[in-house]
Scaffold this motif. Structure first.
Motif, PDB file in Angstrom:
ATOM      1  N   ASP A  20      25.174 -14.622  21.331  1.00 11.01           N
ATOM      2  CA  ASP A  20      26.297 -16.330  21.819  1.00 11.01           C
ATOM      3  C   ASP A  20      27.742 -15.176  20.493  1.00 11.01           C
ATOM      4  OD1 ASP A  20      27.521 -18.335  22.951  1.00 11.01           O
ATOM      5  OD2 ASP A  20      27.326 -19.031  21.198  1.00 11.01           O
ATOM      6  N   GLY A  21      27.186 -15.863  19.399  1.00  9.62           N
ATOM      7  CA  GLY A  21      27.878 -15.398  18.066  1.00  9.62           C
ATOM      8  C   GLY A  21      28.259 -17.070  17.655  1.00  9.62           C
ATOM      9  N   ALA A  22      27.586 -17.555  17.937  1.00  7.63           N
ATOM     10  CA  ALA A  22      28.550 -19.249  17.538  1.00  7.63           C
ATOM     11  C   ALA A  22      27.898 -20.150  16.285  1.00  7.63           C
ATOM     12  CB  ALA A  22      28.229 -20.218  18.854  1.00  7.63           C
ATOM     13  N   CYS A  23      27.053 -19.195  15.884  1.00 11.77           N
ATOM     14  CA  CYS A  23      26.297 -19.413  15.014  1.00 11.77           C
ATOM     15  C   CYS A  23      27.094 -18.212  13.458  1.00 11.77           C
ATOM     16  CB  CYS A  23      25.002 -18.633  14.655  1.00 11.77           C
ATOM     17  SG  CYS A  23      24.524 -17.808  15.498  1.00 11.77           S
ATOM     18  N   LEU A  24      27.887 -17.256  14.102  1.00 12.79           N
ATOM     19  CA  LEU A  24      28.620 -16.667  12.413  1.00 12.79           C
ATOM     20  C   LEU A  24      29.829 -16.575  13.107  1.00 12.79           C
ATOM     21  CD1 LEU A  24      25.977 -13.647  14.373  1.00 12.79           C
ATOM     22  CD2 LEU A  24      28.075 -12.703  12.688  1.00 12.79           C
ATOM     23  N   GLU A  25      30.156 -17.981  13.676  1.00  8.75           N
ATOM     24  CA  GLU A  25      32.141 -18.148  13.618  1.00  8.75           C
ATOM     25  C   GLU A  25      31.907 -18.872  12.633  1.00  8.75           C
ATOM     26  OE1 GLU A  25      33.403 -18.231  17.821  1.00  8.75           O
ATOM     27  OE2 GLU A  25      32.726 -16.381  17.723  1.00  8.75           O
ATOM     28  N   ASP A  26      31.438 -20.338  13.475  1.00  7.95           N
ATOM     29  CA  ASP A  26      30.873 -21.310  12.359  1.00  7.95           C
ATOM     30  C   ASP A  26      29.841 -22.083  11.160  1.00  7.95           C
ATOM     31  OD1 ASP A  26      31.726 -22.409  14.919  1.00  7.95           O
ATOM     32  OD2 ASP A  26      30.534 -23.142  16.351  1.00  7.95           O
ATOM     33  N   CYS A  27      28.767 -21.309  11.238  1.00  3.59           N
ATOM     34  CA  CYS A  27      28.270 -21.370   9.456  1.00  3.59           C
ATOM     35  C   CYS A  27      28.688 -21.382   8.542  1.00  3.59           C
ATOM     36  CB  CYS A  27      27.392 -20.573   9.367  1.00  3.59           C
ATOM     37  SG  CYS A  27      26.334 -20.775   7.717  1.00  3.59           S
ATOM     38  N   PRO A  28      29.459 -22.219   7.818  1.00  3.79           N
ATOM     39  CA  PRO A  28      31.022 -22.512   7.040  1.00  3.79           C
ATOM     40  C   PRO A  28      30.091 -21.622   5.759  1.00  3.79           C
ATOM     41  CG  PRO A  28      28.807 -24.470   7.241  1.00  3.79           C
ATOM     42  CD  PRO A  28      28.876 -23.266   8.438  1.00  3.79           C
TER      43      PRO A  28
ATOM     44  N   HIS B 170      13.805 -20.569   5.848  1.00  2.00           N
ATOM     45  CA  HIS B 170      14.042 -21.199   5.806  1.00  2.00           C
ATOM     46  C   HIS B 170      15.431 -21.000   6.985  1.00  2.00           C
ATOM     47  CE1 HIS B 170      17.388 -24.480   3.016  1.00  2.00           C
ATOM     48  NE2 HIS B 170      17.555 -24.303   4.617  1.00  2.00           N
ATOM     49  N   VAL B 171      15.930 -20.931   7.310  1.00  2.00           N
ATOM     50  CA  VAL B 171      16.833 -19.645   8.625  1.00  2.00           C
ATOM     51  C   VAL B 171      16.671 -18.915   9.025  1.00  2.00           C
ATOM     52  CG1 VAL B 171      19.223 -19.455   9.868  1.00  2.00           C
ATOM     53  CG2 VAL B 171      19.508 -20.722   7.156  1.00  2.00           C
ATOM     54  N   ALA B 172      15.725 -19.545  11.125  1.00  2.00           N
ATOM     55  CA  ALA B 172      15.009 -18.595  11.179  1.00  2.00           C
ATOM     56  C   ALA B 172      15.309 -18.442  12.541  1.00  2.00           C
ATOM     57  CB  ALA B 172      13.904 -18.978  11.407  1.00  2.00           C
ATOM     58  N   VAL B 173      15.326 -17.119  13.022  1.00  2.00           N
ATOM     59  CA  VAL B 173      16.286 -16.970  14.212  1.00  2.00           C
ATOM     60  C   VAL B 173      15.528 -15.927  15.358  1.00  2.00           C
ATOM     61  CG1 VAL B 173      18.163 -15.538  15.483  1.00  2.00           C
ATOM     62  CG2 VAL B 173      18.175 -16.467  12.861  1.00  2.00           C
ATOM     63  N   ASP B 174      15.340 -17.083  16.348  1.00  2.00           N
ATOM     64  CA  ASP B 174      14.091 -15.814  17.171  1.00  2.00           C
ATOM     65  C   ASP B 174      14.956 -14.580  17.806  1.00  2.00           C
ATOM     66  OD1 ASP B 174      12.487 -15.081  19.470  1.00  2.00           O
ATOM     67  OD2 ASP B 174      11.101 -16.836  19.517  1.00  2.00           O
ATOM     68  N   PHE B 175      15.054 -13.736  17.411  1.00  2.00           N
ATOM     69  CA  PHE B 175      15.250 -12.561  18.122  1.00  2.00           C
ATOM     70  C   PHE B 175      15.198 -12.142  19.725  1.00  2.00           C
ATOM     71  CE2 PHE B 175      17.421  -9.077  14.509  1.00  2.00           C
ATOM     72  CZ  PHE B 175      17.454 -10.453  13.405  1.00  2.00           C
ATOM     73  N   ASP B 176      13.650 -12.437  20.357  1.00  2.00           N
ATOM     74  CA  ASP B 176      13.585 -12.584  21.111  1.00  2.00           C
ATOM     75  C   ASP B 176      14.067 -13.680  22.155  1.00  2.00           C
ATOM     76  OD1 ASP B 176      11.996 -10.674  21.295  1.00  2.00           O
ATOM     77  OD2 ASP B 176      10.537 -11.515  20.099  1.00  2.00           O
ATOM     78  N   ILE B 177      14.609 -14.793  21.874  1.00  2.00           N
ATOM     79  CA  ILE B 177      16.036 -15.580  22.505  1.00  2.00           C
ATOM     80  C   ILE B 177      17.209 -15.034  22.146  1.00  2.00           C
ATOM     81  CG2 ILE B 177      16.306 -17.926  22.772  1.00  2.00           C
ATOM     82  CD1 ILE B 177      13.323 -18.716  21.795  1.00  2.00           C
ATOM     83  N   CYS B 178      17.756 -14.859  21.677  1.00  2.00           N
ATOM     84  CA  CYS B 178      19.070 -13.945  20.927  1.00  2.00           C
ATOM     85  C   CYS B 178      19.863 -13.226  21.849  1.00  2.00           C
ATOM     86  CB  CYS B 178      19.538 -13.733  19.470  1.00  2.00           C
ATOM     87  SG  CYS B 178      21.036 -13.684  18.763  1.00  2.00           S
ATOM     88  N   ILE B 179      20.491 -14.314  22.235  1.00  2.00           N
ATOM     89  CA  ILE B 179      21.900 -12.947  23.651  1.00  2.00           C
ATOM     90  C   ILE B 179      22.691 -13.164  22.919  1.00  2.00           C
ATOM     91  CG2 ILE B 179      20.552 -14.118  25.278  1.00  2.00           C
ATOM     92  CD1 ILE B 179      23.386 -16.571  25.899  1.00  2.00           C
TER      93      ILE B 179
ATOM     94  N   VAL C 240      21.269 -21.239  23.147  1.00  2.00           N
ATOM     95  CA  VAL C 240      19.535 -20.873  23.625  1.00  2.00           C
ATOM     96  C   VAL C 240      18.752 -21.285  22.667  1.00  2.00           C
ATOM     97  CG1 VAL C 240      20.386 -18.542  25.147  1.00  2.00           C
ATOM     98  CG2 VAL C 240      20.071 -18.644  23.229  1.00  2.00           C
ATOM     99  N   ASP C 241      19.106 -22.335  22.114  1.00  2.00           N
ATOM    100  CA  ASP C 241      18.730 -22.487  20.620  1.00  2.00           C
ATOM    101  C   ASP C 241      17.331 -21.364  20.483  1.00  2.00           C
ATOM    102  OD1 ASP C 241      18.969 -25.411  21.535  1.00  2.00           O
ATOM    103  OD2 ASP C 241      18.243 -25.849  22.995  1.00  2.00           O
ATOM    104  N   ALA C 242      18.010 -20.402  19.963  1.00  3.45           N
ATOM    105  CA  ALA C 242      17.384 -19.623  19.093  1.00  3.45           C
ATOM    106  C   ALA C 242      16.670 -19.617  17.577  1.00  3.45           C
ATOM    107  CB  ALA C 242      17.967 -18.000  19.318  1.00  3.45           C
ATOM    108  N   ILE C 243      17.565 -20.918  16.945  1.00  3.09           N
ATOM    109  CA  ILE C 243      17.605 -21.251  15.720  1.00  3.09           C
ATOM    110  C   ILE C 243      16.782 -22.553  14.836  1.00  3.09           C
ATOM    111  CG2 ILE C 243      19.446 -21.184  13.685  1.00  3.09           C
ATOM    112  CD1 ILE C 243      21.555 -19.773  15.054  1.00  3.09           C
ATOM    113  N   ASP C 244      16.302 -22.054  13.877  1.00  2.00           N
ATOM    114  CA  ASP C 244      15.483 -23.451  13.379  1.00  2.00           C
ATOM    115  C   ASP C 244      16.110 -23.284  12.070  1.00  2.00           C
ATOM    116  OD1 ASP C 244      13.858 -25.800  13.821  1.00  2.00           O
ATOM    117  OD2 ASP C 244      12.406 -24.092  12.136  1.00  2.00           O
ATOM    118  N   VAL C 245      16.710 -24.035  11.590  1.00  2.40           N
ATOM    119  CA  VAL C 245      16.195 -24.615  10.218  1.00  2.40           C
ATOM    120  C   VAL C 245      15.635 -25.683  10.010  1.00  2.40           C
ATOM    121  CG1 VAL C 245      18.468 -25.462   8.649  1.00  2.40           C
ATOM    122  CG2 VAL C 245      19.415 -23.754  10.134  1.00  2.40           C
ATOM    123  N   ASP C 246      14.865 -25.516   8.441  1.00  4.29           N
ATOM    124  CA  ASP C 246      13.967 -26.239   8.556  1.00  4.29           C
ATOM    125  C   ASP C 246      14.402 -26.518   6.741  1.00  4.29           C
ATOM    126  OD1 ASP C 246      12.052 -27.824   7.201  1.00  4.29           O
ATOM    127  OD2 ASP C 246      11.021 -26.466   7.075  1.00  4.29           O
TER     128      ASP C 246
END
Ligand code: SF4
Ligand code: F3S
Ligand code: ZN
Length: 106
Positions: free
Chosen positions: A51-59, A40-49, A98-104
């Motif tokens: 950055d940390g914005a996702c951890l900071e911003d996810c409510p 449902h929430v997918a992170v491509d570990f081979d693209i993730c650098i 880096v567009d490492a995340i897909d949410v479906d």
């Protein structure tokens, strides 16, 4: 960017915590080639650098850092440990540089 069709183009090879792990070739993940974590929430570990914005911003704090020593892009990754709590706000998708995340929303 993460392949939004990964559920068709990748193979489920493993589980980590309570989520799925996917690789392109159906091979077990390696230090260098980690694959995608989550569905449902997918992170491509081979693209993730890390950055940390996702951890900071996810409510609802879906992500936690996980260590990936030896990976060429970064040695920590945002892991969608609590993907079942996702409210489909799409913030993480928008902020990842880096567009490492897909949410479906499904
Ligand atoms: Fe968190 Fe929103 Fe991303 Fe879901 S879509 S993981 S709630 S930031
Ligand atoms: Fe990684 Fe993107 Fe989050 S680089 S840490 S998935 S914002
Ligand atoms: Zn994981």
């Amino acid at each position: 960017a993460i392949d939004p069709s990964f559920e068709n183009t990748y193979e489920e090879v493993d589980r980590h915590e309570d989520h799925r792990v996917w690789t392109t070739d159906g091979e077990e993940p390696t230090e260098q080639k980690q694959g995608i974590h989550g569905t449902h929430v997918a992170v491509d570990f081979d693209i993730c650098i890390a950055d940390g914005a996702c951890l900071e911003d996810c409510p609802v704090d879906v992500f936690e850092w996980v260590e990936t020593p030896g990976h060429p892009e970064s040695e920590i990754k945002a892991d969608p440990i609590h993907e079942d709590q996702c409210i489909d706000c799409m913030l993480c998708v928008d902020v990842c540089p880096v567009d490492a995340i897909d949410v479906d929303p499904g």
